[in-house]
Design an enzyme around this catalytic site. Structure first.
Site, PDB file in Angstrom:
ATOM      1  N   GLY A   1      33.211  29.006  47.349  1.00 31.42           N
ATOM      2  CA  GLY A   1      33.578  27.733  46.739  1.00 31.42           C
ATOM      3  C   GLY A   1      32.409  26.817  46.434  1.00 31.42           C
ATOM      4  O   GLY A   1      32.603  25.719  45.924  1.00 31.42           O
TER       5      GLY A   1
ATOM      6  N   ASN B   1      36.796  32.905  41.794  1.00 30.19           N
ATOM      7  CA  ASN B   1      38.055  32.157  41.842  1.00 30.19           C
ATOM      8  C   ASN B   1      37.844  30.696  41.460  1.00 30.19           C
ATOM      9  O   ASN B   1      38.227  30.261  40.375  1.00 30.19           O
ATOM     10  CB  ASN B   1      38.696  32.271  43.229  1.00 30.19           C
ATOM     11  CG  ASN B   1      40.109  31.706  43.264  1.00 30.19           C
ATOM     12  OD1 ASN B   1      40.561  31.025  42.350  1.00 30.19           O
ATOM     13  ND2 ASN B   1      40.828  31.972  44.301  1.00 30.19           N
ATOM     14  N   THR B   2      37.165  29.949  42.341  1.00 30.99           N
ATOM     15  CA  THR B   2      37.047  28.500  42.140  1.00 30.99           C
ATOM     16  C   THR B   2      36.418  28.161  40.786  1.00 30.99           C
ATOM     17  O   THR B   2      36.830  27.197  40.134  1.00 30.99           O
ATOM     18  CB  THR B   2      36.204  27.881  43.283  1.00 30.99           C
ATOM     19  OG1 THR B   2      36.712  28.379  44.527  1.00 30.99           O
ATOM     20  CG2 THR B   2      36.297  26.376  43.272  1.00 30.99           C
TER      21      THR B   2
ATOM     22  N   LYS C   1      40.827  43.245  50.905  1.00 25.29           N
ATOM     23  CA  LYS C   1      39.565  42.510  50.946  1.00 25.29           C
ATOM     24  C   LYS C   1      39.457  41.935  52.343  1.00 25.29           C
ATOM     25  O   LYS C   1      40.207  41.033  52.709  1.00 25.29           O
ATOM     26  CB  LYS C   1      39.539  41.400  49.895  1.00 25.29           C
ATOM     27  CG  LYS C   1      38.325  40.494  50.029  1.00 25.29           C
ATOM     28  CD  LYS C   1      38.327  39.345  49.040  1.00 25.29           C
ATOM     29  CE  LYS C   1      37.424  38.233  49.559  1.00 25.29           C
ATOM     30  NZ  LYS C   1      37.330  37.102  48.628  1.00 25.29           N
TER      31      LYS C   1
ATOM     32  N   ALA D   1      32.018  35.590  45.936  1.00 24.40           N
ATOM     33  CA  ALA D   1      31.828  34.228  46.462  1.00 24.40           C
ATOM     34  C   ALA D   1      30.548  33.570  45.969  1.00 24.40           C
ATOM     35  O   ALA D   1      29.495  34.197  45.884  1.00 24.40           O
ATOM     36  CB  ALA D   1      31.823  34.204  47.979  1.00 24.40           C
ATOM     37  N   GLY D   2      30.681  32.309  45.648  1.00 27.38           N
ATOM     38  CA  GLY D   2      29.531  31.473  45.323  1.00 27.38           C
ATOM     39  C   GLY D   2      29.204  31.375  43.848  1.00 27.38           C
ATOM     40  O   GLY D   2      28.375  30.559  43.445  1.00 27.38           O
TER      41      GLY D   2
END
Lengths: 65, 256
Positions: free
Chosen positions: B156, B205-206, B95, B183-184
């Site tokens: 994040g 992830n987050t 990645k 992301a996001g």
């Protein structure tokens, strides 16, 4: 020999990168190495001489996103 | 959908950072039924075996890994990190992140294309973290990428799909390229929306790791991507501006 490992100044006896890994106690840990910003594969560690002022990076698996 | 010739078990890609404990991370990966997990590399002193413990945990899960170049701001840093990751994780998947701006963690798309070109020529299977820009997407494909990973919102931030128009245009423009929203994403509904738009996967992830109950949230995301994928296959109706009665008017009694 005065070198820098992971941003920390060290005085080491090892003559090669492979010997340095042993001297520092990494043993058979799964790591990768770079010297002065250049990737050094495991197969090249035995033939890579340690010289004064060398900057060594030693990294291991880590959580990531 | 195939990613560099490999079919993933699920369209949910899960990051492994920021979990309260290794046990909760492992339980979350299982609850998410993750198709792959992302991993990284950091300095490790000889005394600390944290990296080694993490690696055995990931290996035991048996989920494919996608190493990242997170935090790299230059082409050289990213390329060197990719080489190190290939050796440590024994995969040529990467990645690719080349960060261009600190507040938004927006990719430096110029550096990204250059790094993608170098790594692709060296046999890497590059998953580029990019924006929804169509021209950059073209350049990444020309550089050898066979997957694109546009952001939904800054890493994040949990804001979801900030530019649905742009993401839809990217999907329409590259119907055969595997696309991943990376992301996001903050909520399962954001993940569902990405799959409904026709995206092949999401990377989260987050949103899971920082939930009050990460394992429950991982399961919610698993169901969310399943719902989105089924909805896409089922061919959703077109939205319209005015009402259209769903109950037939024919046969309605005259009661006034």
């Amino acid at each position: 020999m005065n070198i820098v490992v992971n941003d920390e100044a060290r005085v080491v006896n090892a003559r090669t990168l492979a010997a340095l890994i042993d001297e520092l106690g990494y043993g058979d840990a799964r790591i990768a190495t770079a010297v002065d910003g250049e990737f050094i594969p495991g197969s090249r560690r035995c033939g890579l001489d340690i010289v004064d002022g060398m900057r060594v990076e030693i990294v291991a698996p880590m959580q990531g996103g | 959908m195939l990613f560099y010739g490999t079919e993933l078990a699920s369209p949910l890609m899960l990051g492994t950072a920021q979990y309260p404990s290794p046990e909760i991370l492992a339980d979350s990966v299982r609850a998410a039924d993750a198709g792959l997990v992302t991993v990284s590399l950091r300095r490790e002193s000889a005394g600390s075996r944290a990296g080694q413990a993490f690696w055995s945990l990931i290996r035991d899960l048996g989920t494919p890994v996608l190493p990242n170049t997170a935090g790299c701001h230059t082409v050289k840093e990213a390329v060197t990190t990719a080489h190190m990751a290939r050796e440590v994780f024994e995969t040529d998947w990467v990645k690719l992140e080349v960060i261009g701006e600190s507040d938004t963690l927006q990719p430096d798309v110029f550096g990204l294309v250059e790094a993608a070109r170098i790594l692709s020529s060296e046999g890497f299977k590059v998953f580029p973290y990019t924006t929804e820009d169509l021209v950059v997407a073209e350049r990444l494909l020309a550089a050898g990428c066979e997957v694109l990973m546009p952001w939904g919102a800054p890493i994040g931030s949990g804001k979801g799909l900030n530019n649905v128009f742009g993401l839809r245009a990217l999907r329409a423009h590259f119907p055969d390229v595997p696309l991943v929203v990376d992301a996001g994403i903050g909520l399962p509904s954001h993940a569902t929306q990405a799959l409904e738009l026709g995206y092949d996967a999401v990377l989260i992830n987050t949103a899971v790791a920082k939930a009050g109950d990460p394992v429950a949230m991982a399961r919610a995301f698993r169901l969310a991507v399943e719902a989105g994928r089924l909805a896409r296959i089922a061919d959703p109706m077109e939205a319209r501006d005015m009402a259209a009665p769903s109950t037939p008017l024919l046969g309605k009694p005259a009661l006034s």
